[in-house]
Write an enzyme that holds these catalytic residues in place. Structure first.
Site: not given
Ligand code: ASP
Length: 349
Positions: A13, A58
């Site tokens: 993130t 991710d």
């Protein structure tokens, strides 16, 4: 001399950008934002070299091969830098931190994993603070361990778990007090930090044999066939998250038979607890003893994340079964408390 650190940007993130499909990784984005933050180039900050992985991930997409890739990267640049920062998504950071703690042996410099709950590009974020503090700890601290620096805490990586999906204090090490707290000062509790092991520096193994491991959380009423399917070859090892101190449905003979036949075939079965805190004791209840009699071993106070990563690493070392099981229950990187050892166990300063 100015300190130098090496930053492995694996994704997460912290460097993501909002897109039509939600937050997504974006090559080059974090690096360009870092160049625009004046604090990062302040004279009191270390010099850094940033290696952006391609593709950025991710961390939900991380696999054991990625753990080994990071370990190889750090090991190949080890002598050139004072410390290392691994930028990583929070979702599986505890697994990667655990794996690195086992994979990199003889560590004499800090390896600090960090990330954030909100990307650096957002106005309100935890990214800036986590990144700057991690860089300072990697450059200046005497913590020759793999740690997670996040939300005001410095935690031993192989003791950590992600505990909140939204809070800034996303990680805890429930069975070990933090190695440091980050407030007005960065306060490292040196007495809790492992000393450099004296082992020569290197990786635990070189070639990834890709052993199949799994984790399974027991639940009331589980049909034994579910486990039986999971235990099929090529499974080599499994972490069972059992109830309480390591209890399982001992009155279900078919369940116990499934465990017995798996361990007889050589599958290593490690029992951890579904509880966040505490130690597995397979002798405490008849329902735990039944697991032990079926050939399972205790994961003691290891997190399920550390147990899975450790199992993966040890299975790669091609050890005899007995030796593997005894190493599984030995303290290799500060991941478990040996019987009789005193540990500080509250999430407090
Ligand atoms: N899904 C993201 C990841 O683990 C979440 C985060 O970084 O906080 O990469």
């Amino acid at each position: 001399m100015k300190k130098r650190i090496y930053i492995c940007n694996t994704g997460g993130t912290i460097g993501m950008q909002a897109g039509a499909g939600g937050y997504q990784t974006c090559q080059g984005f974090l690096e360009s934002q870092m160049r625009d933050i004046p604090e990062i180039t302040h004279p009191s900050m270390p010099d850094y070299e940033l290696n952006e992985y391609d593709p950025l991930l991710d961390s939900a997409n991380m696999r054991p091969a990625n753990w080994l890739g990071i370990a190889r990267d750090i090991s190949s640049r080890y002598s050139e830098f004072d410390g290392f920062v691994v930028i990583h998504g929070t979702d599986t950071m505890a697994y990667t931190a655990s794996a690195l703690a086992f994979l990199i042996q003889g560590l004499g410099k800090p390896v600090v994993l960090t990330g954030s709950q909100i990307p650096l590009c957002e106005i309100r974020n935890d990214a800036r603070e986590n990144l700057i503090t991690s860089m300072l700890i990697a450059a200046n601290s005497r913590v020759p361990e793999v740690t997670i620096c996040f939300g005001g805490y410095l935690l031993r990586g192989c003791r950590s778990r992600k505990v909140t999906a939204s809070g800034f204090d996303a990680f805890q090490s429930p069975n070990l007090s933090p190695l440091g707290t980050i407030g007005t000062e960065i306060n490292i509790r040196t007495e809790r930090v492992l000393s450099a092991s004296g082992k020569s520096f290197g990786l635990m193994f070189e070639r990834d044999r890709c052993p199949q491991v799994a984790a399974f959380r027991l639940f009331p009423g589980m049909d034994h066939e579910i486990l039986d399917n999971l235990f099929r070859p090529p499974l080599k090892g499994i972490v069972i998250e059992a109830f309480g101190v390591g209890n399982a449905p001992s009155e279900d003979p078919k369940f116990l038979q499934v465990i017995r036949s798996a361990t007889d075939r050589g599958v290593v079965v490690v029992v951890c607890s579904q509880c966040t805190q505490g130690v597995v004791d397979l002798k405490g209840y008849a329902s735990g003893q039944a697991l032990e009699k079926a050939g399972a071993i205790s994961g003691m106070d290891m997190t399920a994340e550390a147990a899975l990563a450790k199992l993966y690493c040890l299975l790669n070392c091609e050890l005899e079964r007995k030796e593997l099981e005894s190493m599984m229950q030995a303290d290799l990187a500060g991941e478990l408390t040996m019987p009789g050892e005193v540990r500080a166990s509250a999430q407090s300063g």
